[in-house]
Design a protein around this motif. Structure first.
Motif, PDB file in Angstrom:
ATOM      1  N   CYS A  34       1.589  -2.654  -6.582  1.00  0.00           N
ATOM      2  CA  CYS A  34       1.289  -1.800  -5.441  1.00  0.00           C
ATOM      3  C   CYS A  34      -0.084  -1.145  -5.610  1.00  0.00           C
ATOM      4  CB  CYS A  34       2.337  -0.712  -5.276  1.00  0.00           C
ATOM      5  SG  CYS A  34       4.025  -1.307  -5.071  1.00  0.00           S
ATOM      6  N   GLU A  35      -0.741  -0.910  -4.497  1.00  0.00           N
ATOM      7  CA  GLU A  35      -2.035  -0.235  -4.453  1.00  0.00           C
ATOM      8  C   GLU A  35      -1.837   1.167  -3.890  1.00  0.00           C
ATOM      9  OE1 GLU A  35      -6.211  -0.579  -1.873  1.00  0.00           O
ATOM     10  OE2 GLU A  35      -4.626  -2.086  -1.663  1.00  0.00           O
ATOM     11  N   THR A  36      -2.444   2.172  -4.515  1.00  0.00           N
ATOM     12  CA  THR A  36      -2.308   3.557  -4.071  1.00  0.00           C
ATOM     13  C   THR A  36      -3.532   3.992  -3.289  1.00  0.00           C
ATOM     14  OG1 THR A  36      -1.005   4.051  -6.059  1.00  0.00           O
ATOM     15  CG2 THR A  36      -1.861   5.927  -4.818  1.00  0.00           C
ATOM     16  N   VAL A  37      -3.306   4.601  -2.111  1.00  0.00           N
ATOM     17  CA  VAL A  37      -4.397   5.187  -1.321  1.00  0.00           C
ATOM     18  C   VAL A  37      -4.067   6.665  -1.128  1.00  0.00           C
ATOM     19  CG1 VAL A  37      -5.161   3.090  -0.194  1.00  0.00           C
ATOM     20  CG2 VAL A  37      -3.270   4.353   0.795  1.00  0.00           C
ATOM     21  N   SER A  38      -4.997   7.541  -1.485  1.00  0.00           N
ATOM     22  CA  SER A  38      -4.703   8.974  -1.515  1.00  0.00           C
ATOM     23  C   SER A  38      -5.485   9.734  -0.451  1.00  0.00           C
ATOM     24  CB  SER A  38      -5.025   9.548  -2.898  1.00  0.00           C
ATOM     25  OG  SER A  38      -6.401   9.443  -3.174  1.00  0.00           O
ATOM     26  N   GLU A  91      -0.950   5.985  -9.684  1.00  0.00           N
ATOM     27  CA  GLU A  91      -1.801   4.799  -9.598  1.00  0.00           C
ATOM     28  C   GLU A  91      -1.444   3.794 -10.681  1.00  0.00           C
ATOM     29  OE1 GLU A  91      -5.951   6.487  -7.618  1.00  0.00           O
ATOM     30  OE2 GLU A  91      -5.612   6.710  -9.777  1.00  0.00           O
ATOM     31  N   LYS A 120       0.851  -1.194   0.000  1.00  0.00           N
ATOM     32  CA  LYS A 120       0.000   0.000   0.000  1.00  0.00           C
ATOM     33  C   LYS A 120       0.885   1.242   0.000  1.00  0.00           C
ATOM     34  CE  LYS A 120      -3.753  -2.233   2.550  1.00  0.00           C
ATOM     35  NZ  LYS A 120      -4.540  -2.249   3.812  1.00  0.00           N
ATOM     36  N   ALA A 139       2.226   2.446 -10.010  1.00  0.00           N
ATOM     37  CA  ALA A 139       2.255   1.540  -8.863  1.00  0.00           C
ATOM     38  C   ALA A 139       1.593   0.205  -9.175  1.00  0.00           C
ATOM     39  CB  ALA A 139       1.583   2.201  -7.661  1.00  0.00           C
ATOM     40  N   GLU A 140       0.511   0.234  -9.906  1.00  0.00           N
ATOM     41  CA  GLU A 140      -0.196  -1.004 -10.256  1.00  0.00           C
ATOM     42  C   GLU A 140       0.712  -1.935 -11.048  1.00  0.00           C
ATOM     43  OE1 GLU A 140      -3.102  -3.837 -10.424  1.00  0.00           O
ATOM     44  OE2 GLU A 140      -3.167  -1.980  -9.269  1.00  0.00           O
ATOM     45  N   LEU A 200      -1.561  11.942  -9.255  1.00  0.00           N
ATOM     46  CA  LEU A 200      -2.221  10.778  -8.661  1.00  0.00           C
ATOM     47  C   LEU A 200      -2.543   9.737  -9.725  1.00  0.00           C
ATOM     48  CD1 LEU A 200      -3.543   9.223  -6.380  1.00  0.00           C
ATOM     49  CD2 LEU A 200      -5.595  10.635  -6.697  1.00  0.00           C
ATOM     50  N   GLN A 201      -3.056  10.167 -10.846  1.00  0.00           N
ATOM     51  CA  GLN A 201      -3.373   9.225 -11.920  1.00  0.00           C
ATOM     52  C   GLN A 201      -2.119   8.527 -12.426  1.00  0.00           C
ATOM     53  OE1 GLN A 201      -5.367  11.832 -14.681  1.00  0.00           O
ATOM     54  NE2 GLN A 201      -7.386  11.552 -13.718  1.00  0.00           N
TER      55      GLN A 201
END
Length: 464
Positions: free
Chosen positions: A41-45, A33, A6, A36-37, A29-30
């Motif tokens: 990995c998972e992105t939490v903002s 994401e 995460k 990371a994918e 952010l886009q």
């Protein structure tokens, strides 16, 4: 099982600047994401935020999510109290700041100043200073992509390693006392160490179907260009391969430390070198033979960081005329190290070889590694990590089994000789099993060691 990590993404700004109005945070952010994918990995903002009070809430939120890495995106100038909220976090922090839209006129973002201030606050005001990596520009810019890829790869690898299941079949090979380590559960408290024995394996072998057997025999034959071992060895090996495949898959094993002699000769009249190789190549479950649990964890580290299939070798010889070291083993290997042609499956080259009436047993691979860049590593039983980079010498020389002459040794970008490497291994009591992994991953391993609080062994210069 490879786990997703995460990645926290915090957006900060102030009303007097234009980063949010220009949509820089949305774009970043886009980009993150998607990036990371690709790396698992998972992105939490969270955000945008402006104040220290908001930052305290953000800190609590990310702590509750157990994130592995925090990217602080400074859309534009932000007050320093935002950074003070993150003192004592358990995860590493990176500071990302965008380029100014213009190079003349009024400054619109002033994000570089904030990034500098945040990094200094973390070093100068925290009781335990925190080093923050920095990223400048868009996600595809060199000052973002290379370092961010390294840090996210390490974040995912760390989570996967710490929560891995390590299979342990049997015991350490007779008299290999240096491979014994009873402190690993202490060093890796969240790992699952799954012990099983030959009796359980026999029960699994008995359940192998004819259809599974035929498929496994075909797979083994397809993994070589020339088969010299007997049909009996092929048949018995295929049964054991299926049994191990089924057991390890059912129990979600990530790497395996397994006995090989004399257990498999006594039980199944085979040597398991090809079986162990195929578990790595086909199931992504690398195997450390001779019951080497530290070797299995070393393989796991290499696998998680590189995405390649590593294998385990013995340091067997020095070639002074080329400054090369020979790494060899009696038949375990990796598809990522094997040459395009010339791979043979043979009977074990040394087993009971002075007995004229010996029973020949396979299956062992026989080939020299293809020329490529490699990293050699070992998580030693003293709880430290050794790693260095090198290249495979184009050659067909070496002893029967799997092998490669290695040269061009470097550590942290500095050149070293074969004698330097040997001296480091001997002086530090490094176990006689070394991990060979395709690719140049020393920097990632060093970063992983830093994140996992594992001391790193530096290469030492040889002195007479």
């Amino acid at each position: 099982m490879q786990m997703k990590s995460k990645i926290g993404f915090l957006i900060s700004h102030s009303d007097n600047y234009y980063g949010v109005e220009l949509g820089l945070h949305t774009k970043a952010l886009q980009e993150l994401e998607a990036f990371a994918e690709e790396l698992g990995c998972e992105t939490v903002s969270y955000g945008p935020i402006k104040t220290g009070e908001e930052a305290v809430r953000v800190r609590s939120h990310f702590d509750s999510l157990d994130i592995d890495y925090l990217v602080m995106f400074i859309a534009d100038f932000t007050a320093g109290d935002v950074m003070t909220a993150f003192e004592g976090v358990s995860y590493p922090v990176g500071i990302w700041f965008p380029k100014e839209p213009h190079t003349t006129g009024d400054i619109l973002l002033n994000a570089v100043v904030t990034a500098n201030m945040f990094a200094s606050i973390a070093q100068r005001t925290y009781k335990e200073p925190l080093h923050c990596d920095w990223y400048y520009g868009d996600i595809h810019d060199p000052l973002v992509q290379e370092r961010l890829r390294l840090n996210l790869t390490v974040a995912r690898a760390k989570r996967s390693i710490e929560h891995a299941t390590v299979g342990i079949l049997g015991d350490v090979a007779p008299t290999f006392f240096n491979l014994e380590n009873h402190r690993l559960p202490e060093f890796f408290p969240h790992m699952n160490f799954l012990h099983f024995n030959m009796e359980q394996l026999r029960a699994e072998v008995a359940r192998v179907t004819e259809q599974e057997l035929a498929a496994a025999k075909a797979l083994i034959r397809s993994s070589c260009d020339h088969m010299e071992a007997s049909e009996k060895s092929l048949d018995n090996s295929a049964r054991v391969y299926v049994a191990l495949k089924n057991y390890l898959t059912e129990h979600h094993v990530d790497c395996l430390a397994a006995a090989c002699w004399p257990d498999f000769q006594d039980e199944f009249k085979i040597v398991p070198c090809v079986i162990y190789s195929l578990l790595g190549s086909e199931l992504n479950i690398p195997v450390a033979c001779e019951g080497d649990i530290g070797g299995a964890i070393s393989l796991l580290m290499a696998k998680e960081v590189s995405g390649a299939v590593p294998t385990l070798m013995d340091l067997t010889g020095i070639k002074p005329e080329t400054g090369s070291l020979l790494l060899w083993h009696c038949g375990i290997g990796s598809k990522d190290l094997a040459p395009e042609t010339g791979v043979k499956i043979i009977n074990h080259p040394m087993l009971d070889r002075k007995n004229p009436n010996r029973e020949l047993m396979g299956l062992s691979y026989d080939y020299h590694f293809k020329p490529e860049a490699l990293t050699v590593l070992r998580y030693s039983n003293n709880g430290k990590l050794l790693s260095f980079q090198c290249s495979v010498e184009p050659s067909l020389e070496g002893y029967s089994g799997t092998r490669g002459y290695l040269n061009g040794f470097t550590g942290k970008g500095q050149p070293f000789s074969a004698a330097d490497v040997m001296d480091t291994i001997f002086r530090n009591g490094i176990e006689h099993h070394l991990i060979v992994c395709p690719g140049s991953i020393e920097a990632a391993l060093t970063k992983l060691a830093e994140r996992m609080n594992i001391p790193v062994i530096e290469i030492e210069r040889y002195q007479a």
